[in-house]
Enzyme design. Sequence first.
Site, PDB file in Angstrom:
ATOM      1  CG  ASP A 151       5.986  -7.026  -4.388  1.00  0.00           C
ATOM      2  OD1 ASP A 151       6.365  -7.878  -3.570  1.00  0.00           O
ATOM      3  OD2 ASP A 151       6.389  -5.850  -4.367  1.00  0.00           O
TER       4      ASP A 151
ATOM      5  N   GLY B 130       6.255  -3.493   7.815  1.00  0.00           N
ATOM      6  CA  GLY B 130       7.029  -3.373   9.034  1.00  0.00           C
ATOM      7  C   GLY B 130       8.087  -2.290   8.977  1.00  0.00           C
ATOM      8  CD  GLU B 131       9.025  -1.980   4.545  1.00  0.00           C
ATOM      9  OE1 GLU B 131       9.369  -2.519   3.489  1.00  0.00           O
ATOM     10  OE2 GLU B 131       7.856  -2.035   4.995  1.00  0.00           O
TER      11      GLU B 131
ATOM     12  NE  ARG C  69      13.056  -0.910   1.093  1.00  0.00           N
ATOM     13  CZ  ARG C  69      11.939  -1.239   0.454  1.00  0.00           C
ATOM     14  NH1 ARG C  69      10.924  -1.766   1.129  1.00  0.00           N
ATOM     15  NH2 ARG C  69      11.839  -1.070  -0.856  1.00  0.00           N
TER      16      ARG C  69
ATOM     17  CB  SER D 108       5.193  -2.889   2.628  1.00  0.00           C
ATOM     18  OG  SER D 108       6.578  -2.913   2.344  1.00  0.00           O
TER      19      SER D 108
ATOM     20  CB  THR E 267      12.123  -5.133   4.454  1.00  0.00           C
ATOM     21  OG1 THR E 267      11.742  -4.530   3.224  1.00  0.00           O
ATOM     22  CG2 THR E 267      13.051  -4.206   5.204  1.00  0.00           C
TER      23      THR E 267
END
Length: 377
Positions: free
Chosen positions: A285, A69-70, A163, A289, A99
Amino acid sequence: MFTLLKAASIYSPDFLGKKDILFCFDKIAAVKNSIDAAMFDQIEVVDCGDKIILPGFIDLHVHITGGGGEGGFSTRIAPAEAADILKTGITTVVGVLGTDGVTRSVAGLYAQAKKLEAGGLTTYMYTGSYQVPVITLTGSIQSDIVFVDKIIGVGEICLEDHRAFQPTFDELARIAAQARNGALLSDKAGLVHFHMGLGEAGLDYLFRMLTETRIPAAHFLPTHVNRTGMLFQQACSYLQKGGYIDLTAGFIPTREDPECIASYDALKKLVDTGAEIGRVTLSSDAYGSVPVFDPQGKLVSSDTVLTGILFEEIKVAIKEKGIPIETAISFITKNPASVLKIQKYKGSLEPGKDADCVICDRDLNIEAVYAKGIKYS
């Protein structure tokens, strides 16, 4: 009612030799040299004479609701599915937000954890996200840990990253104090799970936590510590001082990113230098992303990894780096069970624990997975 796995080479993760394992419903009932199937009604017998059996794997950092979504809504990553995780040998996951704590929420994370649980996985989660102050489910970190069954800590709190929400040391200390007290009241791990970015300060705040607070080191777990050589060196020093660290699978040095250290190389160094590897874990992870930003902070590209990368890199550690099987698999079985304070149920093949195991051929290819006594191929 009963499942009998016959004559496999058992790593619990310590090597036990050739043994039989008996499951009764969702628990391990016995691990013995020989168990007579004729003693039991309603029993399924599985010949494992040429197989290797490992404990079910534990992945303590999975973006089960999807990450990304970044770069806007089109870069969002889809949520995880239980069948896709189970087939990679992982029987226990800890869900985490990253994030995005805006369009994704702690409530949504809990709902997804329950969905994956219905699909056969054992699931836990962290409250919060990158954001500080932490957004919780019940109004406080302490209450979330005490009252919500699946919540075992808080995170991933973002540090040394563009971030990050730029938390102060005092803010982090108060977060840790809430996690500590919640852990005491609920008999949970009370972890504060930190996302470590590329910033030069690295683990400085965590070193200060060890010396300037009286909160035990077991409550702090920084992840992605093999992101750069400098950060990994800091992590080795942090480990020497009693800290806990989490390596991330999928960091492969390239021409574009020469500074990261592959997990199997990091594990090899830790083993060879006699580090306290019982305080080291490895996570995937997955479904998060893997973004690449330009110097102005604009997203250039984004990718993701799946949970299969966890055991793939463990196999490289075994086959190419010469790490013994029992040592290598401890990073995804026994060690995370201890860090998460779920060792009563998970992490090894012992009577009374959950019937989670991975059946492999002699080349460590996964052939079957049992999660709480149910077989998933």
